[in-house]
Write an enzyme that holds these catalytic residues in place. Structure first.
Site, mmCIF file in Angstrom:
data_model
loop_
_atom_site.group_PDB
_atom_site.id
_atom_site.type_symbol
_atom_site.label_atom_id
_atom_site.label_comp_id
_atom_site.label_asym_id
_atom_site.label_seq_id
_atom_site.Cartn_x
_atom_site.Cartn_y
_atom_site.Cartn_z
ATOM 1 N N ASP A 179 0.880 -1.310 0.069
ATOM 2 C CA ASP A 179 0.044 -0.025 -0.015
ATOM 3 C C ASP A 179 0.834 1.253 -0.094
ATOM 4 O OD1 ASP A 179 -2.370 1.477 -0.021
ATOM 5 O OD2 ASP A 179 -2.626 1.520 2.188
ATOM 6 N N HIS A 196 -5.728 -5.512 0.532
ATOM 7 C CA HIS A 196 -5.617 -4.054 -0.135
ATOM 8 C C HIS A 196 -4.307 -3.725 -0.710
ATOM 9 C CE1 HIS A 196 -6.503 0.114 -0.469
ATOM 10 N NE2 HIS A 196 -5.328 0.393 0.040
ATOM 11 N N HIS A 241 -4.466 3.100 -6.808
ATOM 12 C CA HIS A 241 -5.779 2.889 -6.070
ATOM 13 C C HIS A 241 -6.881 2.464 -6.928
ATOM 14 C CE1 HIS A 241 -3.285 3.330 -2.064
ATOM 15 N NE2 HIS A 241 -4.379 2.951 -1.757
ATOM 16 N N HIS A 243 -6.703 -0.883 -8.095
ATOM 17 C CA HIS A 243 -7.106 -1.857 -7.010
ATOM 18 C C HIS A 243 -8.756 -1.943 -6.762
ATOM 19 C CE1 HIS A 243 -9.127 -1.640 -2.790
ATOM 20 N NE2 HIS A 243 -8.308 -2.461 -2.659
#
Length: 367
Positions: free
Chosen positions: A171, A271, A254, A257
């Site tokens: 992340d 995540h 992101h 994702h």
């Protein structure tokens, strides 16, 4: 547009930091709703309860059901009101912490955040990621302020599963690259303005710290101990990445994702693992230099972060089709997604091509 940087009022990190929660918590409220899942509750309840009691602070403990959904937020809000709690303590991983922030926001009470893992940068941020009951991304819930306090007990974090610790690095890996893209496009960040020198400085420091300390920290955590490298990675995963992403901006990594959350076969991935592959895909979109691509590929591969579609659950033998990846690409480019902060026009077709190319690069690297 204004330049804005924001952060929690207080960030507290170190061995046995959780034992001090009563000392600091009493400054904000005298009765807390403590939210954690069953596993985390078993690990932390006695420490939190004893610390609060020592400072004459009341508490009510309630189990978190596992999904940061609107139903769960409303349920816990009702528990808070029924017990006359005047503050919230969220303990655990990203979804529990995001839920705690939402409950505190809707009930206008302070919130203390206690991560037990360094798996993402949610703890410091003024937002929650809201999911459906099935675990699909629904929306970002934005708050006017960041959490009041964040407690990082490095002894507890060092004993968490290694995979979660590594996912946090995945992340954090995106922070610098997404911030750089937003700076180039002069996009509005989660903080509500353009990035500052300080925010980009933190984002770059985050990336440099990951490269320097990441592998050493992983080896330490594999042995259940906290070293200087672990302390630095915990700060990178949590504070540097948290302030960095929020105040320097999110872009393609992101959003990609979020796109992968539409595929059920990816739901078992954390995540940060999906963000790591999203970062590689963003670099392909940007046509990044071979040197930069190889640095990211090497970092991810050494730590066990995914660099191929198969590693995030999308396998050709399981029905891999052009349609599936195009679904991901389209979801990544949905209206309002952060992929539109990139300094050039992004289309589903370009994302589709970048995903397949990132997968090919990952396969070639592993071979």
């Amino acid at each position: 547009m204004l330049q804005i940087i924001q952060s929690p009022s207080k960030y507290i990190q170190g061995p046995n930091a959780l034992q001090k929660i009563g000392c600091y918590g009493k400054l904000l409220a005298d009765h807390y709703l403590v939210i954690a899942d069953k596993v985390v509750m078993n690990i932390t309840k006695d420490i939190i309860e004893n610390s609060l009691k020592t400072e004459s602070v009341q508490s009510h403990f309630e189990l978190f059901n596992g999904e940061c959904s609107k139903n769960e937020i409303h349920r816990l809000g009702d528990v808070l009101k029924a017990n006359n709690c005047r503050g919230v303590i969220g303990v655990g991983g990203g979804k529990a912490l995001d839920t705690a922030k939402a409950v505190a926001y809707y009930n206008k009470v302070p919130v203390l955040i206690v991560p037990t893992i360094a798996s993402n940068d949610a703890p410091t941020s003024a937002l929650s990621v809201i999911y459906t009951e099935k675990g699909e991304f629904e929306e970002y819930l934005m708050y006017p302020t960041n959490p009041d306090m964040v407690f990082m007990d490095t002894i507890i974090v060092a004993k968490a599963p290694v995979r979660l610790f590594v996912a946090g690095m995945g992340d954090a890996l995106s922070t610098y690259f997404e911030g750089r893209a937003c700076s180039m496009s002069r996009a509005k960040t989660m903080a509500g303005g353009q990035s500052t020198l300080a925010a980009m400085g933190l984002a770059k420091l985050c990336y440099e710290t990951l490269l320097e300390e990441g592998y050493k920290a992983k080896l330490a955590v594999e042995n259940g101990v906290s070293t200087s490298a672990v302390e630095r990675i915990i700060e990178a995963n949590t504070y540097l990445s948290g302030i960095g992403f929020e105040s320097s901006g999110l872009a393609a990594a992101h959003a990609i994702h979020n796109g992968f959350t539409v595929l059920e076969e990816c739901h078992h991935m954390y995540h940060g693992e999906k963000v790591a592959f999203g970062t590689l895909t963003q670099l392909v979109l940007e046509n990044a230099s071979e040197e930069e691509l190889e640095t990211v590929l090497d970092f991810c591969d050494r730590l066990g972060l995914p660099i191929t579609l198969a590693q995030i659950g999308v396998k050709e033998g399981d029905g891999f089709t052009e349609k599936k990846i195009m679904e991901v690409a389209k979801a990544s480019c949905a209206e309002g997604e952060t992929i539109h902060n990139m300094p050039f026009k992004v289309t589903p077709e370009r994302v589709y091509a970048a995903i397949l190319t990132a997968d090919a690069l990952g396969k070639a690297w592993r071979a």
